[in-house]
Structures are given as structure tokens and as C-alpha cells.
Design an enzyme around this catalytic site. Structure first.
Site, short mmCIF file in Angstrom:
data_model
loop_
_atom_site.label_atom_id
_atom_site.label_comp_id
_atom_site.label_asym_id
_atom_site.label_seq_id
_atom_site.Cartn_x
_atom_site.Cartn_y
_atom_site.Cartn_z
N TYR A 197 -11.08 -72.96 -104.20
CA TYR A 197 -9.80 -72.86 -103.46
C TYR A 197 -8.68 -73.44 -104.32
O TYR A 197 -7.65 -72.78 -104.54
CB TYR A 197 -9.92 -73.63 -102.15
CG TYR A 197 -8.72 -73.49 -101.23
CD1 TYR A 197 -8.46 -72.29 -100.58
CD2 TYR A 197 -7.87 -74.57 -101.00
CE1 TYR A 197 -7.37 -72.16 -99.72
CE2 TYR A 197 -6.79 -74.45 -100.13
CZ TYR A 197 -6.55 -73.26 -99.50
OH TYR A 197 -5.46 -73.13 -98.64
N ASN A 232 -2.03 -58.03 -106.95
CA ASN A 232 -1.74 -56.75 -106.28
C ASN A 232 -0.50 -56.84 -105.40
O ASN A 232 0.32 -55.91 -105.36
CB ASN A 232 -2.93 -56.31 -105.41
CG ASN A 232 -4.08 -55.81 -106.26
OD1 ASN A 232 -3.87 -55.30 -107.35
ND2 ASN A 232 -5.30 -55.97 -105.77
N ASN A 272 -8.43 -58.43 -93.87
CA ASN A 272 -9.79 -57.87 -93.92
C ASN A 272 -10.69 -58.51 -92.86
O ASN A 272 -11.89 -58.23 -92.82
CB ASN A 272 -10.41 -58.01 -95.32
CG ASN A 272 -10.75 -59.44 -95.67
OD1 ASN A 272 -10.39 -60.36 -94.95
ND2 ASN A 272 -11.45 -59.64 -96.78
N SER A 291 -6.09 -65.54 -97.40
CA SER A 291 -7.08 -66.38 -98.10
C SER A 291 -7.88 -67.15 -97.06
O SER A 291 -7.31 -67.61 -96.07
CB SER A 291 -6.40 -67.38 -99.04
OG SER A 291 -7.37 -68.24 -99.62
#
Ligand code: UDP
Length: 318
Positions: free
Chosen positions: A144, A98, A32, A74
Site C-alpha cells: 500500500y 490509466n 470493480n 484502491s
């Protein structure tokens, strides 16, 4: 094989993509671009076996049939996961679920990039995989640490309950070309500061330790683990342990910089010591890192030199 790599525009994801393409596989990269950079994939522009899809893995998606899923999506540097606190928790929970669903649906292998942060500020030294860690569940780093610990639980559950062929490397500090020059990690900060002739920002007294693995060594370990039968976590990192001050001096030596060391406040919950016990990886995979810190810094020099003065360009891509 057709392989899905999430976080493909990131530091590790892009190096992993290069290795997989080099072995002849096809790679669907997903990112993303919240912390990754298209610059890391620019050299693949004309590669027909690679495609990048810009998407957030926190929503369900179907990439079509894949043989393997590498989940590297991440935020990973402390300043970035503090800035993207909720996004980090979501990608470590919904995003991992997912991608596990995709592996379950297509009978694909699955490797999740876990981390030495699962050990928190460790009370056992060096850290072996049997150590459960010392993590502050509500401190700033918890977004995290706890996301990565939850993700490990999720991965083990999909292995035990759904029979997914999963793998869990616990990755220790890694560096090399494409480590984002402005994301606040110690090697990138020190290299950029040294090359710009600015003071090196040593947090705390500089006596805290880290163990730094060169990226090529790490990717080799990742691929070996992905093809093994081991489902429990395996430490992957370089056991050479350095204080942060030693690391600063190594950077000065390799860059030939005359920068001074300046002391800055230590971030909250900054781990005091970190060093992997890699006996499991040695025995199981016949793997150990080959490149010592100064050699790896020298191999990274050209990349960091190319980033001096290109701050605006990289910030725009992000
Ligand atoms: N650090 C430092 N100066 C910097 C950046 C980091 O002294 O400019 C220290 C930081 O406090 C930590 C270590 O270097 O003790 C490694 O930090 P990094 O953010 O690279 O990763 P971490 O291992 O903490 O996740």
C-alpha cells in the site's frame, strides 16, 4: 461538469459522488467492487446524472469527455490491502497511470487520493508535507505505502511533463457512515464490537496514536483542494490525536456499551504515532475539520447499528 470518480462504490468515493451530484454535476462512477459495495450507491438508483460502470481501472479505458477525474480506487484498510497485495500495487501504478492518461487526453483536472501512509512509521511529529517519511519498502504494508508513494511520483510527473492540473491530498484516518463494518479498520471494528457486546480488540498496548477525521470534513477539504492551484501534496485530516485505547473508550461512551477491552498482537510495522500538521491546508484552503471525534462517532452510530446482523448481506455484495 462531467466528472469521473474511480472507487465510487467505496467509503470516500461514494460520499464524494453524493457531494458532486448535490452540486449539480454529472458523475460517471467506476468500481470493480473488490472492496467497494453497491450498498453505498443504492440510494442513487433513480438519479439520472449518475451511472456506475463495473470495471478494473488497471486496463486502459475511455470514459468519453470528462472535466475532472477523482481517483479513489484502491483497497484501503490494512487487512484488505494485505489480502489484495498485488492488486493494490497494480491499481496504484497501472490504474493511476490509466486515469492520468484520461485527464491528459481531455484536459481534465485530476485529484489522486494519497495517504498519510506515505510517511510510514514517522520519525517527525506531527507530520508536515515536507517530511519524506520512514517507510519499510519490503514489509507487509509496503504494498500500500509504496504504491501510494509511486502514485505521487507518477502524478507529479504528469503535472511536470504533460501539464496536467493535478492535486494530491494526503488523507489521514477518516471515518463515518459507510465505513465498511467488516474491513478491519479500528473505528469500524470497535463500533461493531461495542454494538454486538463483544470485547474490543486493542492491538498492542493501545498506546499507538491516530488522528480521526469525520468524512464530511474530509470531503470538504478534497473539493477545496481540487479547485485550488496547489499541485504539491497537502495533508487533510483532523489534528486531534488519540491513543487507540482512548479511541476504544470514546466508542464505549458513545455506544453506551459495557464491552471489555482485550489485548491482541500488534500488526507488523504498525505506525506508532500519526497526526497531521494541517497548517498548509489552513493557509491555502482556509480549511480545517469542524467535527470532533465523539460527535463524529455519534453521527455514525445509526449506520453501524444498521449493520449489526447484516454481515452476510454485505459480504455477498463484495
Ligand atoms: N487497531 C486496533 N484494533 C483493531 C483494528 C485496529 O487496535 O481492531 C489499531 C491498529 O493496530 C492501528 C490503529 O488501530 O494502530 C489504526 O488501524 P487501522 O487499521 O484503522 O488503520 P491504519 O491507521 O493502521 O492504516
Amino acid at each position: 461538469m462531467r466528472v469521473l470518480v474511480t472507487g465510487a462504490a467505496g467509503f470516500l468515493g461514494s460520499h464524494l459522488t453524493d457531494r458532486l451530484l448535490g452540486e449539480g454535476h454529472s458523475v460517471l462512477g467506476v468500481d470493480n467492487l473488490s472492496t467497494g459495495s453497491l450498498n453505498n450507491l443504492a440510494h442513487l438508483g433513480s438519479e439520472p446524472r449518475f451511472r456506475l460502470e463495473e470495471r478494473d481501472i488497471c486496463g486502459p479505458f475511455d470514459p468519453g469527455h470528462v472535466d475532472y477525474v477523482f481517483n479513489f480506487a484502491s483497497p484501503a484498510s490494512p487487512p484488505e490491502y494485505l489480502r489484495l497485495a498485488i492488486e493494490t500495487l497494480r491499481v496504484g501504478s497501472a490504474g493511476v497511470e490509466n486515469t492520468l492518461e484520461i485527464a491528459a487526453r481531455y484536459g481534465a483536472g485530476y485529484l489522486h487520493a494519497s495517504t498519510s501512509e506515505c510517511y510510514g512509521d514517522p520519525l517527525q511529529h506531527p507530520q508536515s508535507e515536507s517530511y519524506w517519511g520512514n517507510v519499510n519498502p519490503i514489509g507487509p504494508r509496503s504494498v500500500y505505502d509504496e504504491a501510494k508513494r509511486y502514485a505521487e511520483a507518477l502524478v507529479m510527473a504528469y503535472h511536470r511533463s504533460r501539464g496536467v492540473n493535478t492535486h494530491l491530498p494526503r488523507i489521514f484516518n477518516t471515518y463515518g457512515p459507510r465505513l465498511h463494518p467488516d474491513d478491519g479498520r479500528v473505528i469500524s471494528n470497535f463500533m461493531m464490537q461495542a454494538l454486538r457486546g463483544e470485547p474490543l480488540t486493542v492491538y498492542g498496548d493501545g498506546e499507538q496514536t491516530r488522528s480521526f477525521c469525520y468524512v464530511d470534513d474530509l470531503i470538504e477539504g478534497i473539493l477545496l483542494l481540487s479547485r485550488s492551484k496547489e499541485h504539491l501534496p497537502v495533508n487533510l485530516g483532523n489534528p486531534g490525536e488519540f491513543t487507540i485505547e482512548e479511541c476504544a473508550r470514546a466508542v464505549l461512551e458513545v455506544t453506551g456499551s459495557k464491552s471489555e477491552l482485550h489485548s491482541h498482537p500488534l500488526p507488523e510495522d504498525d505506525p506508532t504515532r500519526r497526526c497531521p500538521d494541517i497548517s498548509k491546508a489552513r493557509a491555502l484552503l482556509g480549511w480545517e475539520p469542524r467535527i470532533p471525534l465523539k460527535e463524529g462517532l455519534a453521527k455514525s452510530l445509526e449506520f453501524f447499528r444498521s449493520q449489526v446482523g447484516s454481515k452476510v448481506a454485505t459480504a455477498e455484495v463484495r
